[in-house]
Motif scaffolding. Structure first.
Motif, PDB file in Angstrom:
ATOM      1  N   THR A   1       2.748  -2.749   8.304  1.00  0.00           N
ATOM      2  CA  THR A   1       1.546  -2.042   7.857  1.00  0.00           C
ATOM      3  C   THR A   1       0.338  -2.978   7.916  1.00  0.00           C
ATOM      4  OG1 THR A   1       2.936  -0.674   6.474  1.00  0.00           O
ATOM      5  CG2 THR A   1       0.596  -0.676   5.947  1.00  0.00           C
TER       6      THR A   1
ATOM      7  N   SER B   1       6.455  -4.369   1.609  1.00  0.00           N
ATOM      8  CA  SER B   1       6.239  -3.426   2.713  1.00  0.00           C
ATOM      9  C   SER B   1       7.594  -3.053   3.295  1.00  0.00           C
ATOM     10  CB  SER B   1       5.364  -4.072   3.794  1.00  0.00           C
ATOM     11  OG  SER B   1       5.275  -3.207   4.903  1.00  0.00           O
ATOM     12  N   LYS B   2       7.890  -1.774   3.262  1.00  0.00           N
ATOM     13  CA  LYS B   2       9.180  -1.316   3.795  1.00  0.00           C
ATOM     14  C   LYS B   2       9.319  -1.725   5.262  1.00  0.00           C
ATOM     15  CE  LYS B   2      11.837   2.842   4.732  1.00  0.00           C
ATOM     16  NZ  LYS B   2      11.994   4.282   4.585  1.00  0.00           N
ATOM     17  N   THR B   3       8.286  -1.442   6.036  1.00  0.00           N
ATOM     18  CA  THR B   3       8.362  -1.712   7.479  1.00  0.00           C
ATOM     19  C   THR B   3       7.935  -3.130   7.833  1.00  0.00           C
ATOM     20  OG1 THR B   3       6.091  -0.932   7.649  1.00  0.00           O
ATOM     21  CG2 THR B   3       7.841   0.688   8.079  1.00  0.00           C
ATOM     22  N   PHE B   4       7.139  -3.735   7.009  1.00  0.00           N
ATOM     23  CA  PHE B   4       6.485  -5.025   7.266  1.00  0.00           C
ATOM     24  C   PHE B   4       5.671  -4.985   8.554  1.00  0.00           C
ATOM     25  CE2 PHE B   4       5.996  -9.467   6.102  1.00  0.00           C
ATOM     26  CZ  PHE B   4       6.186  -9.367   4.728  1.00  0.00           C
TER      27      PHE B   4
ATOM     28  N   ILE C   1       0.855  -1.196   0.000  1.00  0.00           N
ATOM     29  CA  ILE C   1       0.000   0.000   0.000  1.00  0.00           C
ATOM     30  C   ILE C   1       0.888   1.243   0.000  1.00  0.00           C
ATOM     31  CG2 ILE C   1      -0.268   0.257   2.525  1.00  0.00           C
ATOM     32  CD1 ILE C   1      -3.348   0.663   1.947  1.00  0.00           C
ATOM     33  N   GLY C   2       0.325   2.376  -0.384  1.00  0.00           N
ATOM     34  CA  GLY C   2       1.113   3.622  -0.423  1.00  0.00           C
ATOM     35  C   GLY C   2       2.260   3.467  -1.412  1.00  0.00           C
ATOM     36  N   GLY C   3       3.453   3.815  -0.959  1.00  0.00           N
ATOM     37  CA  GLY C   3       4.619   3.733  -1.839  1.00  0.00           C
ATOM     38  C   GLY C   3       4.936   2.310  -2.265  1.00  0.00           C
ATOM     39  N   SER C   4       4.440   1.322  -1.536  1.00  0.00           N
ATOM     40  CA  SER C   4       4.702  -0.067  -1.893  1.00  0.00           C
ATOM     41  C   SER C   4       3.654  -0.592  -2.870  1.00  0.00           C
ATOM     42  CB  SER C   4       4.729  -0.922  -0.624  1.00  0.00           C
ATOM     43  OG  SER C   4       5.728  -0.431   0.242  1.00  0.00           O
TER      44      SER C   4
ATOM     45  N   VAL D   1       0.406  10.587   9.059  1.00  0.00           N
ATOM     46  CA  VAL D   1      -0.398   9.384   8.800  1.00  0.00           C
ATOM     47  C   VAL D   1      -0.527   8.531  10.072  1.00  0.00           C
ATOM     48  CG1 VAL D   1       0.299   9.344   6.378  1.00  0.00           C
ATOM     49  CG2 VAL D   1       1.560   7.961   8.028  1.00  0.00           C
TER      50      VAL D   1
ATOM     51  N   GLN E   1       0.532  11.003  -3.669  1.00  0.00           N
ATOM     52  CA  GLN E   1       1.333  10.576  -2.516  1.00  0.00           C
ATOM     53  C   GLN E   1       2.690  11.278  -2.524  1.00  0.00           C
ATOM     54  OE1 GLN E   1       3.092   6.677  -2.239  1.00  0.00           O
ATOM     55  NE2 GLN E   1       3.249   6.780  -0.021  1.00  0.00           N
TER      56      GLN E   1
ATOM     57  N   GLY F   1       9.348   5.465   1.413  1.00  0.00           N
ATOM     58  CA  GLY F   1       8.313   4.644   0.773  1.00  0.00           C
ATOM     59  C   GLY F   1       7.867   5.185  -0.576  1.00  0.00           C
ATOM     60  N   ARG F   2       7.602   6.498  -0.643  1.00  0.00           N
ATOM     61  CA  ARG F   2       7.085   7.072  -1.894  1.00  0.00           C
ATOM     62  C   ARG F   2       8.178   7.309  -2.924  1.00  0.00           C
ATOM     63  NH1 ARG F   2       6.506   9.967   2.569  1.00  0.00           N
ATOM     64  NH2 ARG F   2       7.577  11.957   2.814  1.00  0.00           N
TER      65      ARG F   2
ATOM     66  N   LYS G   1      -3.656   5.722  12.148  1.00  0.00           N
ATOM     67  CA  LYS G   1      -3.249   4.311  12.314  1.00  0.00           C
ATOM     68  C   LYS G   1      -3.442   3.879  13.768  1.00  0.00           C
ATOM     69  CE  LYS G   1       0.524   4.216   8.899  1.00  0.00           C
ATOM     70  NZ  LYS G   1       1.955   4.066   8.716  1.00  0.00           N
TER      71      LYS G   1
ATOM     72  N   GLN H   1       6.547  11.586   7.384  1.00  0.00           N
ATOM     73  CA  GLN H   1       5.095  11.556   7.138  1.00  0.00           C
ATOM     74  C   GLN H   1       4.365  11.266   8.435  1.00  0.00           C
ATOM     75  OE1 GLN H   1       7.173   9.372   5.071  1.00  0.00           O
ATOM     76  NE2 GLN H   1       7.280   8.136   6.931  1.00  0.00           N
TER      77      GLN H   1
ATOM     78  N   GLU I   1       2.238  13.709   0.513  1.00  0.00           N
ATOM     79  CA  GLU I   1       2.817  13.094   1.711  1.00  0.00           C
ATOM     80  C   GLU I   1       4.180  13.725   2.017  1.00  0.00           C
ATOM     81  OE1 GLU I   1       3.975   8.727   2.242  1.00  0.00           O
ATOM     82  OE2 GLU I   1       1.981   8.693   3.114  1.00  0.00           O
TER      83      GLU I   1
HETATM   84  O1  F6P Z   1       0.784   5.412   5.327  1.00  0.00           O
HETATM   85  C1  F6P Z   1       2.020   5.940   5.133  1.00  0.00           C
HETATM   86  C2  F6P Z   1       3.047   4.984   4.697  1.00  0.00           C
HETATM   87  O2  F6P Z   1       3.958   4.860   5.734  1.00  0.00           O
HETATM   88  C3  F6P Z   1       3.688   5.451   3.404  1.00  0.00           C
HETATM   89  O3  F6P Z   1       4.637   6.418   3.601  1.00  0.00           O
HETATM   90  C4  F6P Z   1       4.206   4.173   2.855  1.00  0.00           C
HETATM   91  O4  F6P Z   1       4.503   4.285   1.499  1.00  0.00           O
HETATM   92  C5  F6P Z   1       3.049   3.246   3.148  1.00  0.00           C
HETATM   93  O5  F6P Z   1       2.567   3.679   4.397  1.00  0.00           O
HETATM   94  C6  F6P Z   1       3.379   1.786   3.171  1.00  0.00           C
HETATM   95  O6  F6P Z   1       4.370   1.488   4.118  1.00  0.00           O
HETATM   96  P1  F6P Z   1       5.123   0.113   4.105  1.00  0.00           P
HETATM   97  O7  F6P Z   1       5.858  -0.023   2.823  1.00  0.00           O
HETATM   98  O8  F6P Z   1       6.050   0.163   5.286  1.00  0.00           O
HETATM   99  O9  F6P Z   1       4.093  -0.973   4.250  1.00  0.00           O
END
Ligand code: F6P
Length: 546
Positions: free
Chosen positions: A208, A203-206, A150-153, A509, A347, A265-266, A513, A506, A351
């Motif tokens: 989300t 997912s960058k953070t894994f 989602i988002g940048g991913s 956001v 975004q 992410g973006r 959450k 960002q 963002e």
């Molecule tokens: O909702 C904001 C955000 O953190 C974006 O900046 C990012 O692209 C998106 O969520 C997805 O995050 P992730 O790649 O960590 O799942």
């Protein structure tokens, strides 16, 4: 306010009555003077309410805000994302294919070898999938890729795969699931076969929620549709910076494509987040995309501000927002394949620069990012362009077009000619407008009565003098698309410098959450705590049928 800002304010007052049409009439070189080529793109910014002095003052503003030093700091890998204490080095992701001698180091470490290592991993894997060497659990080749993110991913890979759909071989289908609304996943799962589907959990953070929920449901579906736990490794891969969370989720980290915290992410479609793109269009084309962006990076890093496309695009935007009072910016790609570009740019821009405190946490004293929105032309013309031409607000438009249709898929030259004709006509109409005298002359020629003419004229007048930019490329290719996206990334950077915001965090956001987690927990238990406002309590009760 800085000296340059004050000078721009006085200048704005002095040219308040400027009519672009007069400027064109008085200066045969205006179109040439206010346009430039870079990295295969052409930008015409002459249809803005600017003069040569406006341009000089805007460039002085950029210099006063230290744009060159701030740009160099980004390229040097300094931790310019101060609230997260991170470098901002998406430009290094494009250096893996660049031939330049520039070094990209973060905390004293050259990051390009790492970038190249991951690109090689992506290359091996994408070849295996595309060549049918990577087999599903029944020994069949993969026919469907499902990117869950989602988002940048999601937005970047989705936008690029749509834009370059003609590069995707027949028989390979690429799907994107982002929304936690089960309808999104359901829609995709009902059209694919577990034996031949590869899920990319991006997912960058894994962490989300939406992505992990969708990925968990996709895995359950896979297990219910013939796959076993041992087969998961053949059908699920991950793209992340968080190996521990990937392993915890149950994806073998051997099937993980990594990237780094210095990729926002973006700004991540150039990293392993672009795996779905690489599989879809092939690694060679993916590298062309990187090469196009790299060319724009070099232009941004080295061209003087007077001839620097991202800087000029950004500064004209600042002029429109901060001096002409524009609160939104329309993006109208005259290319159906770019139909997700406005969403992607929403975004990227909003963002990044949708902030109201400066880098030191002090409230901004000027407007920052406008609302970014848009739709492809010509469709927009039959929907919202009415407001652009005759509405009460000034909304600058970025027109984007390719001069030539995709040579292999060109239907008939008349389609593309008509598309371009409309694109050019719209910016002309916005700028030139139509006066009451012109309207009157037309109505007289139609033999209308004086009473009818008087009643109709105000409705048919176009004030004109409405700003726009036109961006042209020869053809929509991976290379030109790469340059186009990098252009907007650097535009965002420059505007962030002028507004003095951190374009790379960002925090806005986070609150939603946090609250969603609490509310979801309560809905799951069927309780509504007293910790919410009256409206939220009532909404939750309704959802629980109480
Ligand atoms: O909702 C904001 C955000 O953190 C974006 O900046 C990012 O692209 C998106 O969520 C997805 O995050 P992730 O790649 O960590 O799942």
């Amino acid at each position: 306010m800085s000296a340059a800002w004050t000078a721009l304010e006085s200048h704005h007052a002095a040219i308040a009555n400027l009519r672009m049409a007069d400027e064109f009439a008085n200066d045969s070189k205006r179109a040439t003077n206010f346009s430039l080529d870079a990295a295969g793109l052409f930008l015409d910014y002459s249809k803005n309410r600017i003069t040569t002095e406006t341009k000089s003052l805007l460039i002085a503003l950029a210099r006063e805000h230290g744009l060159e030093a701030r740009r160099n700091a980004m390229f040097a890998g300094e931790h310019i994302n101060t609230t997260e204490n991170r470098a901002v080095m998406h430009v290094a992701l494009r250096a893996g294919v660049g031939r330049g001698a520039r070094r990209f180091s973060v905390d004293g470490k050259d990051v390009v070898p790492e970038v190249k290592r991951v690109l090689e991993h992506m290359q091996r894997f994408s070849h295996q999938v595309r060549d049918g060497v990577w087999k599903g659990y029944t020994g069949s080749a993969i026919t469907d890729i499902v990117n869950i993110g989602i988002g940048g991913s999601d937005l970047g890979p989705l936008m690029v795969c749509e834009a370059l759909r003609t590069y995707i071989p027949q028989g390979l289908n690429v799907h994107f699931v982002s929304n936690v609304d089960g309808a999104a996943l359901d829609c995709v799962l009902s059209s694919v076969d577990a034996e031949t589907t590869l899920f990319i959990v991006a997912s960058k953070t894994f962490t989300t929620q939406e992505t992990l929920t969708n990925a968990t449901s996709a895995r359950s579906w896979f297990l219910e549709n013939g796959g076993t736990h041992a087969d998961v490794a053949k059908h699920f891969v991950a793209v992340s910076t968080n190996a521990a969370a990937v392993a915890k989720f149950g994806i073998d980290t051997a099937n993980m494509f990594e990237f780094w915290d210095w990729v926002g992410g973006r700004y991540s479609l150039w990293s392993a987040i672009g795996l779905s793109i690489a599989i879809a269009i092939g690694m060679d084309a993916f590298e062309e995309l990187l090469a196009g962006a790299n060319e724009m990076d070099e232009h941004f890093a080295t061209a003087p501000l007077e001839k620097n496309m991202p800087a000029l695009l950004a500064l004209v935007g600042v002029w429109n927002v901060n001096f002409l009072g524009a609160t939104s910016q329309c993006v109208a790609p005259y290319a159906q394949d770019l139909h997700r570009l406005p969403a992607y740019l929403q975004q990227l821009e909003m963002e990044s620069n949708g902030k109201s405190v400066d880098r030191d946490g002090k409230p901004l004293t000027m407007a920052s990012c406008p609302v970014i929105w848009g739709e492809p032309g010509t469709n927009g013309q039959h929907a919202f362009f009415q407001l652009l031409h005759q509405g009460t607000s000034t909304i600058p438009v970025d027109f984007i077009a390719a001069l030539h249709a995709d040579s292999e898929h060109e239907l008939d030259a008349s389609h593309h000619r008509l598309l371009l004709a409309n694109c050019f006509a719209q910016s002309e109409a916005l700028m030139v407008g139509k006066s009451a005298e012109q309207v009157r002359a037309e109505l007289v020629a139609q033999r209308m009565s004086e009473a009818e003419i008087a009643a109709l004229t105000p409705h048919k007048v176009f004030s004109g003098n409405r700003p726009s930019n036109t961006l042209l490329m020869s053809e929509l290719t991976p290379k030109s698309l790469g340059a186009l996206i990098a252009l907007y990334e650097h535009k965002v950077f420059v505007q962030g410098v002028i507004w003095n915001v951190n374009s790379f965090d960002q925090w806005g956001v986070e609150l939603g959450k946090q609250l969603a987690k609490t509310i979801d927990g309560e809905l799951k238990l069927g309780v509504v705590s007293g910790a919410h406002d009256g409206s939220t309590v009532a909404l939750m009760r309704r959802a629980l049928g109480k």
